[in-house]
Design a protein around this motif. Structure first.
Motif, short mmCIF file in Angstrom:
data_model
loop_
_atom_site.label_atom_id
_atom_site.label_comp_id
_atom_site.label_asym_id
_atom_site.label_seq_id
_atom_site.Cartn_x
_atom_site.Cartn_y
_atom_site.Cartn_z
N GLN A 141 51.25 12.63 68.01
CA GLN A 141 50.29 13.48 67.31
C GLN A 141 49.04 12.71 66.86
O GLN A 141 47.95 13.25 66.81
CB GLN A 141 50.95 14.11 66.07
N SER A 142 49.23 11.45 66.51
CA SER A 142 48.12 10.68 65.95
C SER A 142 47.01 10.47 66.97
O SER A 142 47.26 10.28 68.17
CB SER A 142 48.64 9.32 65.46
N LYS A 143 45.78 10.46 66.49
CA LYS A 143 44.63 10.13 67.34
C LYS A 143 44.36 8.63 67.34
O LYS A 143 43.43 8.17 68.01
CB LYS A 143 43.40 10.89 66.85
N SER A 144 45.14 7.89 66.60
CA SER A 144 44.99 6.44 66.54
C SER A 144 45.34 5.80 67.87
O SER A 144 46.13 6.34 68.66
CB SER A 144 45.89 5.88 65.43
N ASP A 145 44.76 4.63 68.12
CA ASP A 145 45.12 3.87 69.33
C ASP A 145 46.19 2.82 69.03
O ASP A 145 46.48 1.97 69.86
CB ASP A 145 43.89 3.22 69.94
#
Length: 286
Positions: A65-69
């Motif tokens: 879900q996270s947009k983090s890399d």
């Protein structure tokens, strides 16, 4: 005079009764995992990474879900399965800050269940290929117990790993505690009585010190930050393992959790989660 059958049954009862990582002998199938996370309203994916040359299939769960890399990958101890990390994969703080992955190590869960892969080096190479296959960058590798040295070895194998968290790691080859109950998994007369996960754990435990010794000289090449968390009354993996990691890792932080034993990864997530999140910030903000 008691019969041999009596001693076999006694040994089996003791084997089933002892605790530690063995409380996580269970495994959940794909449908059960999907249902559990659907109830938590957390979308999850399950995939299988295959290496045909090894006739190997590794099950991996993903929370993306996270947009983090940033990617976190969890490795369990023995015996256990990826479901040991449910409390982390369904935690909103983790879900928001990183993409999360949990792996059934070879021989456990639904990764060639029952077929032990006793080499830490080989397991790490498999997991390195897995990181490449899924194109995971900015990886924090987290391992508990047996999974601790595996997470650290993965950092040696693959530069995608930017930090390592070892929780109660069995990593010192000269301080490997013998668990006498594991002998029941090795004797032909009692092995068949032992649950499959216990047999795999026994196979790993029997050669664990030797496998650690084979890779001991390589730890100095692990230059990424390493966090070692250990309970000071651990009766399975001696607390003295912290002295070893202080000596062999160039960038090591030791955190002692007072009055806690071996099961802190899943037994005390209230202690572990803030430490892991703080470590992530350290790795990616420095």
């Amino acid at each position: 005079m008691k019969s041999a059958a009596f001693y076999i049954l006694l040994g089996f009862s003791i084997l089933n009764g002892f605790t530690s990582c063995t409380v996580l002998q269970w495994r959940s199938n794909d449908a059960e995992i999907q249902a559990y996370f659907a109830e938590k309203e957390i979308p999850t994916e399950i995939s299988y990474f295959e290496i045909d040359s090894m006739d190997l299939k590794i099950r991996v769960q993903h929370i993306k879900q996270s947009k983090s890399d940033i990617n976190i990958i969890f490795f369990h101890g023995s015996p256990s399965s990826l479901s040991a990390w449910n409390g982390y994969l369904n935690d909103t703080a983790f879900v928001k800050k990183a993409r999360i992955h949990a792996v059934d190590r070879p021989g456990y869960g639904y990764s060639n269940f029952g077929d032990a892969m006793t080499s830490i080096d080989t397991q790490a190479k498999v997991m390195s290929n897995l990181l490449d296959h899924y194109d995971l960058e900015n990886v924090i590798a987290i391992g508990s117990s047996y999974g601790g040295p595996l997470a650290a070895r993965l950092a040696y194998e693959n530069p995608r790993v930017k930090g390592v968290v070892m929780i109660s790691p069995a990593i010192d080859p000269n301080n490997e505690k013998k668990i006498w109950q594991s002998k029941f998994t090795q004797w032909w007369i009692t092995r068949w009585l032992c649950p499959t996960g216990y047999r795999v754990a026994g196979d790993e435990k029997t050669v664990h010190a030797q496998e650690l010794a084979l890779i001991a000289n390589d730890w100095s090449a692990v230059t990424v930050p390493v966090l070692h968390i250990h309970g000071d009354i651990d009766d399975i993996v001696p607390y003295e393992n912290i002295q070893y990691t202080k000596e062999v890792f160039p960038d090591i932080e030791i955190i002692t959790t007072p009055n806690t034993g071996h099961e802190i990864a899943w037994g005390r997530p209230d202690l572990m989660k803030p430490l892991i999140l703080k470590f992530m910030e350290k790795v990616f903000l420095e």
